[in-house]
Design an enzyme around this catalytic site. Structure first.
Site, mmCIF file in Angstrom:
data_model
loop_
_atom_site.group_PDB
_atom_site.id
_atom_site.type_symbol
_atom_site.label_atom_id
_atom_site.label_comp_id
_atom_site.label_asym_id
_atom_site.label_seq_id
_atom_site.Cartn_x
_atom_site.Cartn_y
_atom_site.Cartn_z
ATOM 1 C CB CYS A 133 -0.922 -0.016 1.222
ATOM 2 S SG CYS A 133 -1.936 1.463 1.364
ATOM 3 C CB CYS A 136 -0.605 2.543 4.093
ATOM 4 S SG CYS A 136 -2.077 1.889 3.322
ATOM 5 C CG ASP A 137 3.248 1.106 4.366
ATOM 6 O OD1 ASP A 137 2.812 1.541 5.443
ATOM 7 O OD2 ASP A 137 3.039 -0.048 3.968
#
Ligand code: NAP
Length: 306
Positions: A133, A136-137
């Protein structure tokens, strides 16, 4: 938890839309879903092909808006996970982390999950440089060099996103042609800090505590090179989340739920909607269309039953 007449498993666009349509039709309806409502939509930054928005819409806001609309019609959304399904003598029994639920009709909308690359280092370094992701990261890799693996729209879109954060992005694809849309490919090719490594496969992810490098094998001659990177984003497709229901409903060879054109499975009273079912296009628009149809077909089923 009160037993709903219509139970929906999965809180992505398909499940939430099914919730809107079922609740609006007057049913006592509940959705049980893992994680934040919105499903895969919450894993991308923006959406530019959902009708009604001339400018790209913030994906998280879109997911939140659908969730609020669903709750607004009185549909409960519970955080939980289905672990099993038994259907005997017209009784649908769903085993969940919230207990056993016996609805009159069930809509399976559990979507898909990222496919694993299955190379050495992937599991060991998951969450320590290996990610599925970018939204997200990605920010953890500011000004660092990262690799993205895959050749579909997800790999292309997320490479573009990462190119705005990371110093260099290496996009590695096993063929010399992309599967994703031409518009996304054109944008990727125009970025100076996205480097294409085609007809190549990643054969290992290396590092002790965190990712330090990847091993790339050229398909033509099997030559291997080591590319130093701090992060690896895997976008090699997805697999259906059907482990929990596979012994009860019929699946295709890849594990997707088989339905007819009314989204009925082989089990009476059990429907499937969205990415989890065998279909030809997996998009937010197709998921919401499926959600609406599955809810109305569940309505017809219950009307006839009573
Ligand atoms: P996808 O289209 O299935 O692409 C997966 C990619 O991973 C393919 O390029 C495939 O290579 C590669 N791959 C599969 N297994 C591999 C392996 N073991 N090793 C190396 N590479 C491997 O998946 P996706 O990109 O996640 O997209 C899924 C669906 O969502 C698609 O319908 C897509 O259009 C849609 N989507 C749309 C948008 C958008 O509209 N903006 C954004 C994201 C996703 P091959 O090409 O050789 O098979």
């Amino acid at each position: 938890m009160e037993i709903p007449e219509i139970l929906i498993i999965g809180a992505g666009p398909a499940g939430l839309t099914a919730g809107i349509y079922a609740a609006r039709s007057g049913y006592n309806v509940a959705i049980v879903g893992k994680g934040i409502p919105g499903g895969q939509v919450t894993q991308v930054r923006e959406v530019e092909n959902y009708p009604g928005f001339a400018e790209p819409v913030n994906a998280f806001k879109l997911a939140k808006a659908i969730e609020q609309q669903t709750r607004g019609f009185g549909c409960a959304i519970e955080s939980g996970e289905a672990t099993g399904l038994t259907c005997t003598d017209n009784i649908i029994e769903v085993q969940t982390t919230l207990g056993i639920l016996k609805p009159e009709a069930l809509i399976i909308a559990t979507g898909v999950e990222p496919r694993q690359l299955c190379v050495p280092g992937e599991q060991e370094l998951r969450g320590r440089g290996v990610s599925y992701c970018a939204v997200c990261d990605g920010p953890l890799f500011k000004n660092k060099e990262v690799a993205v693996i895959g050749g579909g729209d997800s790999a292309l879109d997320e490479s573009l996103y990462l190119s705005g954060i990371c110093s260099e992005v290496y996009l590695i694809h096993r063929r010399d042609q992309f599967r994703g849309t031409r518009i996304a490919e054109k944008r990727v090719r125009s970025k100076k800090n996205i480097h294409l490594i085609l007809s190549s496969i990643v054969t290992a992810i290396k590092g002790k505590e965190t990712v330090k490098a990847i091993e790339i094998t050229k398909r033509k001659d099997n030559t291997r090179t080591i590319l130093p990177v701090s992060g690896v984003f895997l976008y090699v497709g997805s697999v259906p989340s059907t482990q929990w229901c596979r012994s009860a409903v019929e699946l295709d060879g890849h594990g997707f739920v088989k339905t007819d054109d009314r989204l009925r499975t082989n089990v009476s009273g059990v429907f499937a909607a969205g990415d989890v079912r065998k279909t030809y296009l997996r998009q937010i628009v197709t998921a919401v269309g499926d959600g609406a149809l599955a809810a109305m077909m569940a309505h017809d089923y219950l009307a006839e039953k009573h």
